[in-house]
Design a protein around this motif. Structure first.
Motif, PDB file in Angstrom:
ATOM      1  N   ASP A 137       0.854  -1.190   0.000  1.00 30.70           N
ATOM      2  CA  ASP A 137       0.000   0.000   0.000  1.00 30.70           C
ATOM      3  C   ASP A 137       0.896   1.248   0.000  1.00 30.70           C
ATOM      4  O   ASP A 137       1.623   1.520   0.966  1.00 30.70           O
ATOM      5  N   ASP A 188       0.254   4.388   0.218  1.00 29.86           N
ATOM      6  CA  ASP A 188      -0.008   5.399   1.249  1.00 29.86           C
ATOM      7  C   ASP A 188       0.712   5.055   2.548  1.00 29.86           C
ATOM      8  O   ASP A 188       1.303   5.903   3.203  1.00 29.86           O
ATOM      9  N   ILE A 189       0.593   3.792   2.900  1.00 29.57           N
ATOM     10  CA  ILE A 189       1.230   3.374   4.156  1.00 29.57           C
ATOM     11  C   ILE A 189       2.758   3.492   4.023  1.00 29.57           C
ATOM     12  O   ILE A 189       3.452   3.899   4.968  1.00 29.57           O
ATOM     13  N   ILE A 236       3.558   7.058   4.634  1.00 29.68           N
ATOM     14  CA  ILE A 236       3.420   7.464   6.037  1.00 29.68           C
ATOM     15  C   ILE A 236       4.600   6.962   6.863  1.00 29.68           C
ATOM     16  O   ILE A 236       5.179   7.695   7.665  1.00 29.68           O
ATOM     17  N   LEU A 263       7.617   9.036   6.055  1.00 26.15           N
ATOM     18  CA  LEU A 263       7.525  10.338   6.719  1.00 26.15           C
ATOM     19  C   LEU A 263       7.804  10.200   8.212  1.00 26.15           C
ATOM     20  O   LEU A 263       8.526  11.008   8.800  1.00 26.15           O
ATOM     21  N   ALA A 264       7.171   9.162   8.795  1.00 21.95           N
ATOM     22  CA  ALA A 264       7.299   8.971  10.242  1.00 21.95           C
ATOM     23  C   ALA A 264       8.759   8.761  10.643  1.00 21.95           C
ATOM     24  O   ALA A 264       9.231   9.330  11.621  1.00 21.95           O
ATOM     25  N   ALA A 305      -2.375  -6.338   9.772  1.00 18.20           N
ATOM     26  CA  ALA A 305      -3.681  -5.802  10.134  1.00 18.20           C
ATOM     27  C   ALA A 305      -4.522  -6.876  10.811  1.00 18.20           C
ATOM     28  O   ALA A 305      -5.615  -6.618  11.276  1.00 18.20           O
ATOM     29  N   LYS A 306      -4.009  -8.099  10.814  1.00 18.74           N
ATOM     30  CA  LYS A 306      -4.739  -9.167  11.499  1.00 18.74           C
ATOM     31  C   LYS A 306      -4.210  -9.233  12.925  1.00 18.74           C
ATOM     32  O   LYS A 306      -3.083  -9.645  13.150  1.00 18.74           O
ATOM     33  N   ILE A 307      -5.062  -8.814  13.838  1.00 23.54           N
ATOM     34  CA  ILE A 307      -4.547  -8.627  15.186  1.00 23.54           C
ATOM     35  C   ILE A 307      -4.964  -9.725  16.152  1.00 23.54           C
ATOM     36  O   ILE A 307      -4.701  -9.646  17.330  1.00 23.54           O
ATOM     37  N   LYS A 334      -1.310  -2.984  12.653  1.00 24.62           N
ATOM     38  CA  LYS A 334      -1.838  -1.824  11.957  1.00 24.62           C
ATOM     39  C   LYS A 334      -3.230  -1.552  12.484  1.00 24.62           C
ATOM     40  O   LYS A 334      -3.953  -2.504  12.772  1.00 24.62           O
ATOM     41  N   PRO A 335      -3.714  -0.374  12.588  1.00 24.12           N
ATOM     42  CA  PRO A 335      -2.952   0.850  12.294  1.00 24.12           C
ATOM     43  C   PRO A 335      -1.911   1.104  13.401  1.00 24.12           C
ATOM     44  O   PRO A 335      -2.147   0.750  14.531  1.00 24.12           O
ATOM     45  N   PHE A 336      -0.832   1.730  13.000  1.00 25.86           N
ATOM     46  CA  PHE A 336       0.225   2.020  13.979  1.00 25.86           C
ATOM     47  C   PHE A 336       0.279   3.532  14.190  1.00 25.86           C
ATOM     48  O   PHE A 336      -0.237   4.317  13.385  1.00 25.86           O
ATOM     49  N   ASP A 337       0.874   3.894  15.264  1.00 29.42           N
ATOM     50  CA  ASP A 337       1.018   5.323  15.544  1.00 29.42           C
ATOM     51  C   ASP A 337       2.324   5.795  14.927  1.00 29.42           C
ATOM     52  O   ASP A 337       3.404   5.374  15.373  1.00 29.42           O
ATOM     53  N   PRO A 338       2.271   6.630  13.891  1.00 31.23           N
ATOM     54  CA  PRO A 338       3.509   7.024  13.199  1.00 31.23           C
ATOM     55  C   PRO A 338       4.453   7.800  14.114  1.00 31.23           C
ATOM     56  O   PRO A 338       5.669   7.778  13.916  1.00 31.23           O
ATOM     57  N   MET A 339       3.887   8.433  15.128  1.00 31.94           N
ATOM     58  CA  MET A 339       4.738   9.256  15.985  1.00 31.94           C
ATOM     59  C   MET A 339       5.603   8.403  16.898  1.00 31.94           C
ATOM     60  O   MET A 339       6.583   8.893  17.448  1.00 31.94           O
TER      61      MET A 339
END
Lengths: 936, 132
Positions: B15, B17-18, B21, B24-25, B89-91, B110-115
């Protein structure tokens, strides 16, 4: 039916007529004979000769008539003829009376006198003695009448007798002639007949069934009151042809046919038909009629009965009606219905079941139920049914079934039992689960896919927002920053919602896995407080442990417990005023440990309290937005707690706050507080599929001082466990009616078996089924053949002993992941002395110089496989040191083959591991106290 | 391991987009050298040429999934030692356990916190190589 007496009456009358005829003939003969005598006498032959000749002839004639008494006298009354008939009738011989006596000797004196008095009145002069007869005869009054005669022996007989005067040729009286016939029997029979007919009338009048009598043509001669009551006819109306009119028009032809048929075959007519009463009411009767025949076989009439069977017919019709209805329902049922006898023979299969199994009705009815079961069900099918029905009756159970083509498919059976005249029956309501299972599978896939598909875009959204809010794209204007934070917060809520929906789905489909095991409550509660404090900080709330219950152990799944506590804590934080506290207390009470989470918030409003555990229940619509919850947390928590055998509840006061509490069952120490462990020991339950092995275990354990109870099947064991308490359960992985692991899993979810120590004894082809994977069954030990008695006894002792004792066991932790080593060291810090080795080599060195109470092995080590250490993991007495394998890489089947020591499969979470370790070490401690040589 | 102080991360994620991200992160925080690709095949290639310190590997990918990719990496002497962190994404518990069982260093959901992604990866790295 007895031949009716009217028939006899008819016969009698016929007899009389016949007798009269023969008598008339005799008289003619007598007259001729007398005439002959007199004629002969007149024709120049000596009178004596002629007389002698005639008398001889006459005697011959008269003696031939033995039925009649013929007696003649001379004019003076002296008997001169006394035939055989008279001799027979009266008991005198001719010699005795001829020329000697008068007929007065055999007449009854009073009767003759009576007759004489009457005659005297008539003649106007006295008559006496023999003169009475003479005068009677001369006056022609002695025609046929009844006389009483008296036999020589004094007994009386009734005689129909005529006395006539005899005259010679010159018209002079020559004597008198008695011709008598015994009618005693006739009269007696007539009397009997009268009485019998009287009885018949009396009986038939009182009879509960209708009685009728007709003549040969079917004209009714007699009906009893009941008959009239049934037909609604008066007795008069019923006579003649009246009764035929009362027969229902539709039934008349058939009745006549039945009648003719009975006549033709000379049998009793039995026929059911209707009467239509004058009042219009229709009555069903069962009529029986038999012909009355004369001795020569001629039909003289009919007698019969008519029984009112209206009620019975109505009941039958109602039954037939209900049968038709029931049948229609069964035929149209969507679900399959199969009924069987107690022996398992199929009696009924409805079309739905026929379609389901692919058989026709003819192919199934009469067959044994085993035809519909997979071939894996072996042994005596009767035995199998006896076992299974006890478990299944009144419940909905899942079975595997077999179609005609051999394919096996899942069914749901609701089995019920009913009693018939033929015996006990079982009916199974069968539902084909094939489609349902498929739907369930698709749903699982769907949920899992949706979860993934939702997460991927959410990852980008949440990520982007996170970066923006975090300033990754530079500082944002205030308003933009506010908006980004709102978007971020809500994307996080969406993620939580997806998680909760997934959990909910798993709970509902029964797929949420629970690894229920003994847990130290405080460790778990403290962990929860620590890990949720960060969340509480967002609300400015402090999590406080207000009360502790050190040492309390509960049965629960640690992860699920953590989930529940996180839910309750986050809820409490959300509703707490900033700067407040959330107070957590742990209390141990009788059999339960209560964990309470109290907030000092606004409390729960009255009207909302009932719905609090419902899904998406939030006090009001704005709550969700304000508090950021999903509305599923409490509902999930309740489901989880109840699944672990616990209870969840709350107390609340508006304005003061709310306290949620979770009660979890205590993990009991089996020896209890009793200081005498050898005292009243609970029995050990042995449930092993091989009867010989079962006996061997019993013997071995009995010698070790245990009481042993045996169960042959899983259901039997289950029943026993529900009724009594056992020190331990010794069982084989395969049982006649199921597998041991399923059994243990079910056992763990029941109140009675939650904490029962289980020792698995594997058979010749050992190994737990693959299903064991993912289950933490808390099986304490795994014994493999050949059976070592000492080891068996010790294992049982270990299993039966529980209760944590002071003193830290030494544990060797072989693990190359330093993180795992650190975590475990922290987690077990209070309970064990941990010594870690990061490689096989290091572990070997440690084992060479030190002793350990237990070992935790990682299977994949940089320099080999953890299992290679097994030979060295031996206590000085040669006994194996308990080993916990901590890896998900290898299936338990393969491990079981290699590890002949204790084995608990765990899933890779620390809590699982700790729990497993507890179980083992406790057992170990118990064993040490029991005097076993474990320590150096 | 790595000569430079930069941590070299290979991010395998289909993906885009991911991918962006994560880049960027990590790059925003600094101290990372990123390479990204969208398929297992590319990952195999980059693992040999880019020499990452750590591979961040998505599980659900078309053609070749993360688990297969990991096994392929382990089967190649050049790449067998590279630590891998799964991202899924399978948690579900069992899914996470399965991935750990495959030999991953860790599993991030996922979703993860990019910060906090950078921090998380550094922690994992530190655990992996305490001397680094």
């Amino acid at each position: 039916m007895k031949r009716p007496s009217s028939h006899e009456g008819l016969d009698r009358r016929e007899d009389l007529a016949r007798l009269r005829k023969s008598e008339a003939r005799l008289r003619a003969i007598l007259r001729q004979a007398t005439d002959g005598i007199l004629r002969d006498a007149s024709v120049s032959r000596s009178a004596e000769e002629a007389l002698a000749d005639s008398t001889e002839r006459l005697g011959a004639v008269l003696n031939a008539a033995t039925e009649l008494a013929v007696i003649a006298t001379d004019p003076a009354g002296t008997i001169n003829l006394f035939n055989r008939g008279a001799e027979r009738m009266l008991g005198y011989t001719a010699q005795e009376v001829v020329g000697e006596a008068s007929p007065l000797i055999f007449h009854r004196g009073e009767e003759v006198e009576e007759c004489g008095r009457g005659l005297a009145r008539r003649l106007g002069r006295p008559v006496r003695g023999f003169g009475i007869f003479a005068d009677l005869a001369r006056a022609g009054l002695a025609g046929e009448r009844e006389w009483t005669w008296v036999r020589k022996d004094g007994s009386a007989l009734l005689v129909l007798c005529s006395i006539s005067a005899l005259y010679d040729a010159k018209g002079l009286p020559s004597g008198f002639l008695w011709i008598g016939r015994d009618i005693t029997e006739t009269r007696r029979q007539e009397q009997a007949l009268r009485e019998s007919e009287e009885r018949f009338r009396t009986l038939s009048t009182a009879s509960p069934v209708g009685v009728f009598q007709t003549d040969a043509e079917g004209l009714c001669l007699y009906t009893n009151p009941r008959w009239c009551e049934i037909t609604g006819l008066d007795p008069e109306e019923s006579l003649g042809v009246g009764w035929i009119r009362a027969v229902h028009p539709d039934d008349q032809d058939e009745l006549l046919m039945a009648w003719r048929r009975a006549l033709l075959w000379d049998e009793e007519m039995i026929h059911e038909f209707r009467f239509r009463r004058p009042d219009g009411e229709v009555r069903w009767v069962l009529a029986r009629a038999a012909a009355v025949r004369s001795e020569v076989g001629k039909v003289q009439g009919y007698v019969g009965t008519a029984e009112d069977i209206t009620e019975r017919r109505r009941a039958e019709e109602a039954l037939r009606d209900s049968e038709v209805r029931t049948r229609a329902i069964i035929e149209q049922l969507l679900g399959g219905l199969v009924t069987i006898t107690e022996e398992g023979v199929i009696e009924l299969v409805n079309p739905a079941a026929q379609r389901m199994f692919g058989y026709t009705e003819e192919e199934l009815v009469g067959q044994h139920l085993s035809l519909l079961l997979p071939e894996t069900v072996e042994g005596d099918p009767k035995e199998y049914l006896r076992r299974t029905h006890r478990q299944a009756v009144g419940r909905v159970t899942e079975w595997e079934a077999r179609r005609k083509n051999g394919s096996v498919f899942p069914v749901e059976v609701s089995l019920f039992e009913f009693q018939t005249i033929q015996g006990r029956r079982f009916a199974g309501n069968v539902r084909d689960l094939t489609q349902l299972k498929e739907v369930e599978r698709l749903k699982r896939e769907f949920v899992s896919t949706v979860s993934h598909e939702l997460r991927t875009p959410l990852t980008s959204i949440r990520g982007s927002l996170g970066l923006l809010a975090g300033g990754a794209a530079g500082p944002l204007p205030d308003k933009a920053g506010e908006l980004v934070r709102i978007a971020l917060k809500n994307s996080e809520r969406l993620i939580l919602l997806i998680n909760d929906i997934l959990d909910m789905e798993k709970i509902e489909s029964g797929r949420m896995e629970f690894a229920i095991q003994p847990l130290t409550v405080m460790a778990n509660v403290e962990l929860a407080l620590a890990s949720n404090q960060a969340y509480a900080d967002q609300y400015g709330v402090r999590l406080v442990l207000a009360q502790a219950a050190p040492g309390s152990q509960v049965l629960a799944d640690p992860n699920r417990l953590a989930q529940v506590l996180a839910n309750l804590l986050s809820n409490a934080c959300k509703f707490s005023p900033s700067g407040g506290t959330v107070d957590v207390s742990v209390n141990a009470a009788e059999g339960w440990v209560r964990i309470s989470v109290a907030d000092h918030g606004p409390g729960i409003r009255e009207e909302f309290r009932e719905r609090i555990f419902q899904r998406f229940a939030q006090a009001d619509a704005s709550d969700a937005r304000q508090k950021g919850g999903t509305g599923l947390g409490l509902s999930i928590s309740k489901a989880i707690v109840e699944h672990m055998g616990g209870r969840i509840g709350f107390e609340t006061e508006v304005g003061r706050g709310t306290t949620f509490h979770v009660d979890l069952p205590v993990a009991p120490s089996l020896d209890g507080p009793s200081p005498s462990p050898g005292g009243a020991r609970r029995p050990v339950l042995v449930c092993v599929n091989d009867a010989r092995a079962s006996r061997r275990f019993q013997e071995a354990l009995t010698q070790e001082g245990y009481t042993v109870e045996r169960a042959a099947t899983a259901w039997e064991a289950r029943g026993l466990i529900e009724q009594s308490q056992y020190a331990a359960l010794l069982m084989s992985p395969e049982l006649p009616d199921g597998d041991g692991l399923t059994f243990v899993r079910n056992l763990r979810s029941s109140a009675s078996g939650r904490s029962l120590p289980v020792v698995m004894v594997s058979g010749q082809s050992p190994g737990p089924s693959e299903r064991m994977e993912g289950e933490a069954l808390l099986i304490l030990d795994w014994l493999s053949p050949p059976l070592e008695r000492a080891r068996l006894a010790e294992t049982i002792r270990l299993a039966a002993r529980k209760g944590w004792v002071a003193g830290k066991p030494r544990i060797l932790h072989v693990e190359d992941d330093p993180d795992v080593v650190r975590v475990l060291a922290v987690v077990l810090a209070g309970e064990a002395e941990m010594v870690s080795a990061r490689s096989l080599g290091e572990a070997e060195k440690l084992l060479a110089r030190e002793r350990f109470d237990a070992a935790i092995l990682d299977l994949d080590l940089p320099d080999g496989v953890g299992l290679d250490l097994l030979p060295q993991l031996k206590a000085p007495d040669g006994r194996a040191v308990p080993v916990i394998v901590f890896s998900a890489a290898e299936s338990p089947r393969e491990m079981a083959r290699k590890v002949n020591a204790a084995l608990v499969k765990s899933r890779g979470t620390h809590q699982d591991l700790v729990a497993a370790l507890h179980a083992l070490i406790q057992a170990q401690e118990g064993s040490a106290r029991a005097g076993s040589k474990v320590e150096e | 391991m790595s000569a430079s102080s930069l941590l070299r991360i290979l991010h395998v994620e289909d993906d885009a987009d991911i991918q962006a991200i994560a880049r960027l992160a990590l790059e925003g925080v600094g101290g990372f050298e990123m390479e990204t690709c969208g398929t297992g095949e590319e990952a195999m290639h980059l693992a040999r040429t880019f020499h990452p310190d750590l591979i961040l590997l998505d599980v659900m990918m078309p053609d070749m999934d993360g688990v297969t990719t990991l096994r392929r990496l382990r089967g190649d002497p050049q790449t067998e030692a590279i630590p891998v962190v799964f991202m899924t994404a399978k948690i579900q518990q069992e899914e996470v356990a399965r991935l750990r069982g495959e030999g991953a260093l860790d599993v991030l959901v996922k979703p993860f916190d990019p910060m906090t992604l950078a921090h998380t990866l550094r922690q994992i790295w530190a655990r992996m190589a305490p001397d680094g």
